[in-house]
Design an enzyme around this catalytic site. Structure first.
Site, mmCIF file in Angstrom:
data_model
loop_
_atom_site.group_PDB
_atom_site.id
_atom_site.type_symbol
_atom_site.label_atom_id
_atom_site.label_comp_id
_atom_site.label_asym_id
_atom_site.label_seq_id
_atom_site.Cartn_x
_atom_site.Cartn_y
_atom_site.Cartn_z
ATOM 1 C CG ASP A 47 -1.710 1.240 1.423
ATOM 2 O OD1 ASP A 47 -1.975 1.915 0.413
ATOM 3 O OD2 ASP A 47 -2.082 1.541 2.575
ATOM 4 C CG ASP A 51 -6.057 2.966 0.514
ATOM 5 O OD1 ASP A 51 -5.112 2.148 0.627
ATOM 6 O OD2 ASP A 51 -6.687 3.127 -0.554
ATOM 7 C CG ASP A 55 -1.461 1.588 -3.760
ATOM 8 O OD1 ASP A 55 -0.252 1.385 -4.000
ATOM 9 O OD2 ASP A 55 -1.862 2.284 -2.811
ATOM 10 C CG ASP A 124 -6.567 -13.159 -13.067
ATOM 11 O OD1 ASP A 124 -7.135 -13.986 -13.811
ATOM 12 O OD2 ASP A 124 -6.213 -13.413 -11.911
ATOM 13 C CD GLU A 284 -9.398 -20.249 -11.901
ATOM 14 O OE1 GLU A 284 -9.240 -20.289 -10.681
ATOM 15 O OE2 GLU A 284 -10.322 -19.615 -12.442
ATOM 16 C CG HIS A 351 -6.061 -15.762 -6.357
ATOM 17 N ND1 HIS A 351 -5.549 -16.366 -7.485
ATOM 18 C CD2 HIS A 351 -7.392 -15.625 -6.587
ATOM 19 C CE1 HIS A 351 -6.515 -16.582 -8.348
ATOM 20 N NE2 HIS A 351 -7.645 -16.139 -7.841
ATOM 21 C CG ASP A 352 -9.029 -18.886 -6.005
ATOM 22 O OD1 ASP A 352 -9.516 -17.974 -5.301
ATOM 23 O OD2 ASP A 352 -9.224 -18.981 -7.219
#
Length: 578
Positions: A47, A51, A55, A124, A284, A351-352
């Site tokens: 970040d 926030d 990013d 992605d 995927e 990420h899954d």
């Protein structure tokens, strides 16, 4: 020395054998076959503005770190405009950047700075579904006569209740959602805020191809196609076979590989990918078998470049549960089908998934570092393109949340509500999620020992693992034996070795429940890989002596001499075979 850099033309390599030069063909050498790919989950990487959300500027600030890893390409999880029901995998505008992540100008700078460092960018692309806040869907639901109506799947209520379809994320487990605006149901295989796009509509397909071309014209280097095996559906929606109604795995197989799947992909190749021949493409999910996966990437079919299957991660929750022999069999079956053509992706996390060391290794303080190194060795030495997920290179582990309030994930929250409504065992559910939740892999990157692991100066969107004081990149920079510095050595070793990139794979000692052993071979030269997947000493029987080997790389700081065909706990060895 075994690992020397060979000079390639597009298809040829030259090697000296028996005092004469022999020309040996490396079949269809491509950059994406030789690349090391690193996945960034942008919300959790870095970040820049306090926030609490990672990013684009945060990623830019860490590009020199990425360069130092030796990686060749970044797979970036979605940064498109989105209401974030599924953390960006619900896209409301494919050609805009989510404000949380920055601006298009930030993206353009990111791409420029990555390319300046010779790092490619893989985006992605989520086109099985959009967000329900996408303008297409807003128009589609407004009227049965709207020109966007058939961009999605609708079932008129006057036809009765639509045939049952199970939903991955919906709290009611039904993929049909009633909408009163036009007295009809729309289909959503995932969250109800992720309506499925109707690929049977040529206008919809043209919009998608236009979107892909937009990004490729910007200069990106390819796409990872999310949930892509589901894009084709039989729009008559036959009843689910009775024998699979309560079998999640079989339902997923039933959903995939629809009647026009490969027809659509071949069209996409003609309309987009063939016009950008250096762009990488990977789906995927790739069917339910090695043979089905091959259809996606057989060069003669002109579809995609790489297959990315899930059998090796869907096998179970921990290596001790499903056993190493079963794990070996998966990789052996796929390699056998792909040994002559096609190309595979090799990964143990994304990420899954939960953290790789918590699932396939041992995340206790005693074994975390050494088993992290072993798993990275496995990914870097198998035949196929290796993928690593951000944080695995420093050995990050599962956070194991105690309370449902700690979870941000739509899947976990909805399943909890579903169980709660049905009077299920919520305590057992949360205990299971400590090991299995994909939120374990999404906690913020642990950069240093300052507040929030150096990820943000504000309140992080998801809790940082409290062990950041012990496990962080800054501390590991200073330690030559750290997980991070071993990872760098691994990347360098693989990139210098045509054998590890292109050599054939031969499994050894199949019935050994503790050791994964195999040979990679190219042009008469052989590399032996030995991996102990247990926290105890483990012996092996290869059918030949290991005395005449030279150590290329091992994950223990003090070298093993292999005098007794025994590996130390979680030991990994890469050896030159004389």
């Amino acid at each position: 020395m075994l690992l020397i850099a060979l000079l390639f033309t597009s298809f040829m390599s030259i090697t000296a054998q028996e005092n004469k030069t022999t020309i040996v063909k490396i079949s269809d050498a491509k950059w994406w076959k030789e690349a090391v790919i690193y996945q960034i989950y942008p919300r959790s990487f870095k970040d820049s503005d306090g926030d609490g959300i990672g990013d684009i500027k945060g990623i830019i600030s860490k590009l020199d770190y990425l360069k130092s890893l030796g990686i060749d390409a970044v797979w970036l999880s979605p940064i498109y405009d989105s209401p974030n029901d599924d953390n960006g995998y619900d896209i409301s505008n494919y050609k805009e950047i989510l404000k949380d992540f920055g601006t298009m100008a930030d993206f353009d700078l990111l791409l420029k700075e990555m390319h300046k460092r010779n790092i490619k960018l893989i985006m992605d692309m989520v086109v099985n579904h959009s967000s329900d806040e996408h303008e297409w869907f807003k128009q589609s639901k407004s009227s049965r006569d709207n020109k966007y109506r058939d961009y999605y799947y609708w079932w008129p209520a006057e036809k009765g209740t639509p045939p049952y379809r199970w939903s991955f994320f919906d709290v009611n487990s039904n993929a049909w959602k009633y909408d009163a605006t036009t007295n009809a149901y729309y289909l959503h295989y995932f969250s109800q805020k992720q309506p499925d796009l109707n690929w049977n509509n040529p206008s919809l397909r043209k919009e998608i191809y236009d979107t892909m071309t937009f990004w490729l014209n910007k200069g990106i280097d390819g796409f990872r196609m999310d949930a892509f095996q589901f894009i084709s559906k039989d729009d008559s929606f036959p009843e689910l076979p009775k024998e699979i109604v309560n079998n999640t795995f079989e339902i997923i197989k039933f959903y995939g590989n629809g009647p026009k799947l490969h027809e659509h992909i071949q069209e996409m190749n003609r309309e987009v990918l063939s016009k950008f021949p250096n762009a990488m493409s990977v789906s995927e999910g790739a069917g339910d078998s090695p043979e089905a996966a091959m259809k996606f990437v057989d060069p003669d079919r002109k579809e995609l470049n790489l297959a990315y299957h899930f059998e090796s991660v869907d096998i179970g929750n921990h290596i001790s549960e499903f056993g190493l022999i079963k794990y070996k069999d998966i990789f052996s079956r796929y390699d056998e089908v792909f040994k002559e053509k096609g190309w595979l992706s090799i990964f143990v996390s994304n990420h899954d998934q939960p953290r790789m060391v918590s699932k396939f290794g041992n995340d206790t303080p005693q074994f975390r570092a050494i088993s992290s190194k072993m798993l990275s060795t496995f990914v870097m030495t198998m035949r196929g393109t290796p993928y690593n997920f951000n944080g695995d290179e420093i050995g990050m582990v599962n956070i194991r949340f105690d309370n449902i309030e700690d979870y941000n994930d739509v899947d976990t929250r909805n399943k909890y509500e579903q169980l709660k409504n049905g009077g299920g065992d919520l305590k057992a559910f949360l205990e299971n999620k400590k090991q299995t939740s994909r939120e374990n892999g999404r906690t913020p990157f642990q950069w240093d020992a300052t507040a929030n692991g150096g990820f943000t100066s504000g309140k992080p969107w998801l809790k940082v693992n409290p062990n950041y004081a012990e496990i962080n990149a800054a501390a590991q920079e200073k330690d030559p034996n750290s997980v991070l510095n071993y990872y760098r050595k691994l990347v360098k070793t693989r990139k210098a070795s045509p054998i590890l990139k292109y050599g054939k794979f031969t499994l050894l000692d199949h019935d050994n429940p503790n050791v994964f052993a195999y040979i990679r071979e190219l042009e008469g030269k052989k590399v032996l890989i030995l991996l102990n997947f247990t926290g105890k000493e483990a012996s092996f029987d290869l059918g030949f002596s290991t005395k005449h080997t030279t150590l290329i790389l091992g994950n223990y700081p003090n070298k093993s001499l292999l005098t007794s065909n025994t590996l130390r706990p979680y030991e990994s060895l890469i050896l030159e075979l004389k």
